[in-house]
Design a protein around this motif. Structure first.
Motif, PDB file in Angstrom:
ATOM      1  N   TYR A 123     -23.998  13.864   5.712  1.00  0.00           N
ATOM      2  CA  TYR A 123     -24.969  13.719   4.292  1.00  0.00           C
ATOM      3  C   TYR A 123     -25.051  14.750   3.526  1.00  0.00           C
ATOM      4  O   TYR A 123     -25.410  15.764   4.030  1.00  0.00           O
ATOM      5  N   GLY A 125     -27.046  15.650   1.156  1.00  0.00           N
ATOM      6  CA  GLY A 125     -28.332  15.395   0.374  1.00  0.00           C
ATOM      7  C   GLY A 125     -28.713  16.134  -1.086  1.00  0.00           C
ATOM      8  O   GLY A 125     -29.427  15.511  -1.594  1.00  0.00           O
ATOM      9  N   THR A 352     -29.878  22.410   4.025  1.00  0.00           N
ATOM     10  CA  THR A 352     -30.086  21.073   5.118  1.00  0.00           C
ATOM     11  C   THR A 352     -29.535  21.397   6.280  1.00  0.00           C
ATOM     12  O   THR A 352     -28.574  21.938   6.573  1.00  0.00           O
ATOM     13  N   SER A 354     -28.804  18.615   9.676  1.00  0.00           N
ATOM     14  CA  SER A 354     -28.811  17.098  10.022  1.00  0.00           C
ATOM     15  C   SER A 354     -28.007  16.801  11.224  1.00  0.00           C
ATOM     16  O   SER A 354     -27.017  17.595  11.999  1.00  0.00           O
ATOM     17  N   GLU A 356     -26.906  13.621  13.800  1.00  0.00           N
ATOM     18  CA  GLU A 356     -26.758  11.981  13.963  1.00  0.00           C
ATOM     19  C   GLU A 356     -26.264  11.675  15.446  1.00  0.00           C
ATOM     20  O   GLU A 356     -25.139  12.253  15.726  1.00  0.00           O
ATOM     21  N   PHE A 374     -31.155   9.547  13.803  1.00  0.00           N
ATOM     22  CA  PHE A 374     -30.731  10.347  12.683  1.00  0.00           C
ATOM     23  C   PHE A 374     -32.070  11.324  12.256  1.00  0.00           C
ATOM     24  O   PHE A 374     -33.220  10.977  12.316  1.00  0.00           O
ATOM     25  N   TYR A 375     -31.583  12.750  12.148  1.00  0.00           N
ATOM     26  CA  TYR A 375     -32.672  13.851  11.940  1.00  0.00           C
ATOM     27  C   TYR A 375     -32.115  14.218  10.880  1.00  0.00           C
ATOM     28  O   TYR A 375     -31.004  14.965  10.787  1.00  0.00           O
ATOM     29  N   TYR A 376     -33.037  14.617   9.981  1.00  0.00           N
ATOM     30  CA  TYR A 376     -32.470  15.417   8.569  1.00  0.00           C
ATOM     31  C   TYR A 376     -33.892  16.600   8.282  1.00  0.00           C
ATOM     32  O   TYR A 376     -34.935  15.900   8.075  1.00  0.00           O
ATOM     33  N   HIS A 377     -33.343  17.494   7.821  1.00  0.00           N
ATOM     34  CA  HIS A 377     -34.458  18.598   7.572  1.00  0.00           C
ATOM     35  C   HIS A 377     -33.888  19.308   6.286  1.00  0.00           C
ATOM     36  O   HIS A 377     -32.568  19.718   6.179  1.00  0.00           O
ATOM     37  N   SER A 378     -34.790  19.506   5.126  1.00  0.00           N
ATOM     38  CA  SER A 378     -34.042  20.120   3.800  1.00  0.00           C
ATOM     39  C   SER A 378     -35.254  20.868   3.548  1.00  0.00           C
ATOM     40  O   SER A 378     -36.559  20.607   3.634  1.00  0.00           O
TER      41      SER A 378
END
Length: 404
Positions: A123, A125, A352, A354, A356, A374-378
């Motif tokens: 992704y 982002g 970012t 991520s 998944e 799903f883990y996402y850090h921005s």
């Protein structure tokens, strides 16, 4: 002249009737055997599994790498030319595509578009990182309509999925070069892939472009050019076949883009509040009269690990880990004239990470299923913001990449 046309039409009609009569008088020839035409199957992963395009119950537009090349599509900003329903838009430094009229205009740090962009299922982002060159591409899938079930809340308008070529154990190399005489445009590209060991294959892509600019400077910029585009990008991959049921791909990419055409603009139809000032010079089409040097610099890249494990005949596990970073710097003249009225200098960044996990069963049975985590850090921001009035800078006050 009218009579000649009428005679010609009548003569053609009589001739056609004669030929038709002769054909009907002849004995009908035996019909030629029907030839079987086999259409090439298009395989996509629009539902996070490999499927024939005909079996995917959604609106998907697919473009292969060969079609991109023949159409002259060289970046994500050009995809709207070949995918119906997709409009590619640059909003300042940000890439904000629209699908069927659904889009977003937010470009602040941390904003994300509602048409998701994916590169090899990672992704992207940050809208700041959405505009990049399309090289070593296998296919581009444009999923139209809400895709929240499989792609989350940031795909209410759709999703654009870009799939690059996987490393091959069969050696192959390509080199391309182009030159445009009008603006002295140079394009150089190279791609190579092959086996590095019995169970390891690698690939490397390099791309460079540069030109002298297509926007002519006027007023204080006389003799200068804008619209200059200088880009360097590279992508490398390593594929490890760790048995019949496990393969792991390591990927890394980097790009550096300088393209000030976005801010070398003139007011629409020369409408500007300073046009009544006799000292103001408002540029015409393909001209730039600003008192500030326009700058658009974007540098970014990332790396990731993609692991596929066929646990058994009923379960496939996939893990996608990725880290990406992008830094942007822009400087623009806010009044679009040669007068020292206003300018803006703004750096921006976004980092970012991520992770998944996908768990799926066979897709050819009556019951097919997929589940995931799903883990996402921005982390994003504008380290500084400088708005000038009076005498704006004609050169960058600072080109230091944004600090975290």
């Amino acid at each position: 002249m009218r009579s000649f046309r009428a005679q010609l039409f009548i003569g053609a009609a009589i001739t056609s009737l004669g030929v038709a009569g002769l054909a009907s008088a002849q004995t009908a020839a035996p019909a030629a055997p029907t030839e079987t035409i086999e259409l090439e199957e298009i395989v996509v992963t629009a539902q996070k599994r490999s499927e024939r395009l005909l079996d995917v119950p959604m609106s998907v537009s697919v473009t292969t790498g060969e079609q991109l090349l023949s159409a002259g599509i060289s970046s994500t900003g050009d995809l709207g030319q070949i995918s119906p329903g997709l409009v590619t838009v640059n909003n300042g430094l940000s890439f904000t595509p629209a699908v069927r009229g659904i889009s977003s205009v937010g470009t602040s740090p941390g904003d994300e578009t509602n048409v998701s962009l994916y590169l090899d299922d990672v992704y992207m982002g940050a809208p700041l990182a959405g505009l990049f060159d399309l090289k070593d591409i296998q296919r581009v899938e444009v999923l139209k309509g809400p895709q929240g079930t499989l792609f989350g809340r940031n795909a209410t308008g759709g999703a654009v999925r870009i799939v690059t070529l996987a490393p091959s154990f069969t050696p192959r190399a390509e080199v391309s070069a182009g030159y445009g005489f009008d603006f002295k445009e140079v394009k150089l590209g190279a791609y190579a892939t092959g086996a590095l060991a019995d169970n390891v294959a690698g690939s490397l892509n390099l791309y460079y472009t540069n030109n002298d600019g297509y926007i002519k400077g006027v007023a204080g910029n006389q003799g200068k050019r804008c619209g200059v585009n200088e880009t360097f990008s590279t992508r490398g991959k390593l594929l490890f076949n760790l048995g019949d049921d496990l393969d792991v791909t390591l990927a890394a990419d980097y790009s550096n883009r300088h393209d000030n055409a976005l801010f070398a603009l003139s007011p629409h139809n020369r409408q500007n509040g300073n046009r009544g000032n006799s000292a103001a010079v408002i540029a015409g089409p393909f001209e730039y009269a600003g008192g500030t040097q326009p700058i658009v610099d974007v540098e970014g890249g990332g790396g990731g690990i993609d692991a596929n494990w066929q646990a058994n005949d009923y379960l496939t596990v996939r893990s996608i880990s990725a880290y990406r970073t992008v830094d942007g710097y822009y400087q623009t003249d806010t009044d679009r004239t040669n007068l020292p009225i206003g300018a803006l200098v703004l750096p921006q960044y976004q980092d970012t990470f991520s992770q998944e996990f996908n768990f799926s069963g066979p897709g050819d049975d009556r019951l097919s299923w997929i589940a995931g985590l799903f883990y996402y850090h921005s982390k994003a921001g504008n380290p500084s913001f400088a708005s000038y009035s009076g005498m704006p800078p004609t050169a960058p006050s600072s080109r230091t990449i944004a600090t975290r």
